[in-house]
Design an enzyme around this catalytic site. Structure first.
Site, PDB file in Angstrom:
ATOM      1  N   PRO A  97      38.181  29.626  35.840  1.00 19.53           N
ATOM      2  CA  PRO A  97      37.345  30.768  35.408  1.00 19.53           C
ATOM      3  C   PRO A  97      36.122  30.295  34.610  1.00 19.53           C
ATOM      4  O   PRO A  97      36.251  29.466  33.711  1.00 19.53           O
ATOM      5  CB  PRO A  97      38.277  31.586  34.522  1.00 19.53           C
ATOM      6  N   GLU A  98      34.957  30.815  34.985  1.00 18.53           N
ATOM      7  CA  GLU A  98      33.717  30.538  34.254  1.00 18.53           C
ATOM      8  C   GLU A  98      33.238  31.854  33.645  1.00 18.53           C
ATOM      9  O   GLU A  98      33.960  32.847  33.683  1.00 18.53           O
ATOM     10  CB  GLU A  98      32.672  29.934  35.207  1.00 18.53           C
TER      11      GLU A  98
END
Ligand SMILES: [Zn+2]
Length: 271
Positions: free
Chosen positions: A2-3
């Site tokens: 996840p960014e």
């Protein structure tokens, strides 16, 4: 992994679930999540806390309580927060029951995610050491230039460094550099003013598109209701080696930069 767009999507979905609710029961089922602290002690400390606000900083979720304490959550590789999970959810590492009777589970296959309970006043010094500006906040091309100035590292590596900008990872850096028409191996300190403006725009464009598509699901990432994001359908370069560039038709190349798979168009992202 996840960014910023994935964490922001989780934040937007979880805020209405959590804000105003008290944590009635907290079960931390994997000691690694809160190490070096004792999971039973952390769980007991969290019980009774009421959520004031769910914020985000970089790739961190910042759960602020009325007491001034903060639960700082980093999803790392495969962490996922699910509202109203099934009872037999695999890889569950924690379960929080709220005072409205609903529950939020934390699932993490690889177990690199972290939950850190901070006392009032501890958040800013903790994040200040680790994170640069928010790329979607009051962030300017000039400020980005100052962060990159004098750095000999490749542009890609400099942008992955969370102290340059908070929240970018392997996917959105490659996408941003494609929008900006900049080669990932260019020395970060040698970027000219007009290129900086393109980079500034490219970073925001890639992240905003990611948020509008509710993040990219390549393997584990899910929204809190269990559904996938759809940003993976919008990738211009990431994971597309050999496929034609959407701008010029040249096959996308793959290289390794600082040990990370890196995709770019060899024609429109000139060195
Ligand atoms: Zn191209």
């Amino acid at each position: 992994m996840p960014e910023l767009p994935e964490v922001e999507t989780v934040r937007r979905r979880l805020a209405p679930v959590l804000e105003g609710r008290a944590l009635e029961r907290v079960e931390i089922e994997d000691a690694r999540l809160v190490r070096p602290f004792d999971p039973l002690v952390v769980a007991a400390e969290l019980e009774g806390e009421r959520v004031a606000k769910v914020d985000r900083r970089g790739k961190y979720l910042v759960v602020r309580f009325d007491s001034g304490r903060v639960l700082l959550i980093h999803l790392r590789m495969t962490g996922t927060l699910l509202h109203q999970p099934t009872a037999d959810l695999p890889h569950r590492r924690a379960l929080v029951t709220l005072d409205d009777g609903t529950a939020v589970a934390y699932r993490d296959v690889r177990r690199f995610g972290t939950w850190l309970l901070l006392e009032p006043g501890e958040l800013e010094p903790y994040l200040g050491l680790r994170l640069g500006d928010e790329p979607l906040g009051r962030f300017t091309a000039k400020a980005l230039g100052e962060r990159l100035s004098g750095r000999r590292a490749p542009l890609k590596a400099a942008l992955l460094d969370q102290r340059t900008l908070a929240g970018l990872g392997n996917i959105y850096v490659d996408e941003a550099l494609w929008y900006a028409r900049l080669h990932p191996l260019r020395p970060a300190g040698g970027i000219e003013a007009d290129e900086l403006r393109r980079l500034h725009r490219g970073v925001r464009r890639a992240l905003e598109l990611g948020i509008s598509r509710q993040g990219s699901t390549l393997s584990d990432y899910r929204l809190p209701d269990g559904s996938p994001g759809s940003m993976q359908r919008e990738f211009r370069v990431y994971g597309r080696a050999g496929e034609p560039c959407d701008r010029c038709g040249t096959p996308i190349s793959k290289a390794r930069v600082g040990g990370r798979g890196t995709w770019f168009c060899p024609r429109c992202q000139v060195f």
